[in-house]
Design a protein around this motif. Sequence first.
Motif, short mmCIF file in Angstrom:
data_model
loop_
_atom_site.label_atom_id
_atom_site.label_comp_id
_atom_site.label_asym_id
_atom_site.label_seq_id
_atom_site.Cartn_x
_atom_site.Cartn_y
_atom_site.Cartn_z
N THR A 32 46.05 28.55 42.85
CA THR A 32 46.38 29.94 42.56
C THR A 32 47.32 30.06 41.37
O THR A 32 47.48 31.15 40.81
CB THR A 32 47.02 30.62 43.79
OG1 THR A 32 48.10 29.80 44.26
CG2 THR A 32 45.99 30.80 44.89
N PHE A 35 46.42 31.07 36.87
CA PHE A 35 46.34 32.45 36.40
C PHE A 35 47.15 32.52 35.12
O PHE A 35 48.34 32.19 35.12
CB PHE A 35 46.89 33.41 37.45
CG PHE A 35 46.82 34.87 37.06
CD1 PHE A 35 45.79 35.67 37.50
CD2 PHE A 35 47.80 35.43 36.25
CE1 PHE A 35 45.72 37.02 37.15
CE2 PHE A 35 47.74 36.78 35.88
CZ PHE A 35 46.69 37.57 36.34
N SER A 45 41.55 33.53 35.34
CA SER A 45 41.91 32.90 36.61
C SER A 45 40.66 32.38 37.29
O SER A 45 39.54 32.55 36.80
CB SER A 45 42.61 33.90 37.55
OG SER A 45 41.67 34.80 38.10
N LEU A 48 40.46 34.67 43.05
CA LEU A 48 41.72 34.91 43.73
C LEU A 48 41.48 35.45 45.14
O LEU A 48 40.55 36.23 45.35
CB LEU A 48 42.56 35.92 42.96
CG LEU A 48 43.02 35.51 41.56
CD1 LEU A 48 43.75 36.67 40.89
CD2 LEU A 48 43.91 34.27 41.61
N GLN A 56 48.09 41.09 41.58
CA GLN A 56 47.98 40.96 40.12
C GLN A 56 47.53 42.26 39.47
O GLN A 56 47.93 42.59 38.36
CB GLN A 56 47.01 39.82 39.77
CG GLN A 56 47.43 38.44 40.25
CD GLN A 56 48.68 37.91 39.54
OE1 GLN A 56 49.37 38.63 38.83
NE2 GLN A 56 48.97 36.64 39.73
N HIS A 124 37.40 36.02 35.45
CA HIS A 124 37.54 34.93 36.42
C HIS A 124 36.19 34.32 36.76
O HIS A 124 35.15 35.00 36.73
CB HIS A 124 38.25 35.41 37.69
CG HIS A 124 37.34 36.04 38.70
ND1 HIS A 124 36.55 35.30 39.56
CD2 HIS A 124 37.10 37.34 39.00
CE1 HIS A 124 35.86 36.11 40.33
NE2 HIS A 124 36.17 37.36 40.01
#
Length: 222
Positions: A32, A35, A45, A48, A56, A124
């Motif tokens: 984690t 990021f 990232s 998540l 975030q 992501h």
Amino acid sequence: MHTPTTMRPWRRVVTHYRALVQEHGWVRLLLTHNFHAVGRQAFRSGQLPPWMLARQIRRHNLRTIVNLRGPLDTPALILEREVCAKAGVAHLDIRLCSRDTHRPALLLEIKALLETLEYPALFHCMSGADRAGFMATLYLHWVEGVPIERTRQLRFWPFWHYRYAKTGLLDHFFDCYLAATREHDISLEQWIRHGYRQEAVRGSFRSYPWLDRLVDRVLRRE
């Protein structure tokens, strides 16, 4: 773009469990920290957990989430879309490859998207190492005007990207473009339109088999 539906409490619990266990979400909890800010108005990232994504979104006032895993209905993405809907954040699905080249049409679609989506944005994939780095490179170059060789988004540290496994095809795409610029003054868009040969780029890359086994079997990269 998917339109999420409101889940019943028991189904949400089951979906969280499946995201954590069946999708190896517990492994991504160890990553984690992966990021990172990208330039002035973007972030990158891995996938998540929903509570971290919500945090975030609030912390960075994110307006768009770009999922690079594609329009899948996995438990993690179902929960992600629900978080975005509740926060009033746009959610876009794009299917990028971590171990292959991309069609010219898709690359040009990405350019148009990067130039029109609402920022701040988060890009992501699953682990945040490969596809997120590829997208971040395109963002920095096409939106912020950073030369490809200075983007530095496809690195082992701090992103855990493996250049010499099959995931290195992402680096190789940009290497081939930079090689073309040494012969002609050509933009990335022009090269994609007129000089890029997907099969040639794929065929001129070689990876190390032991690194492929690490990425595919141990790290279980998507």
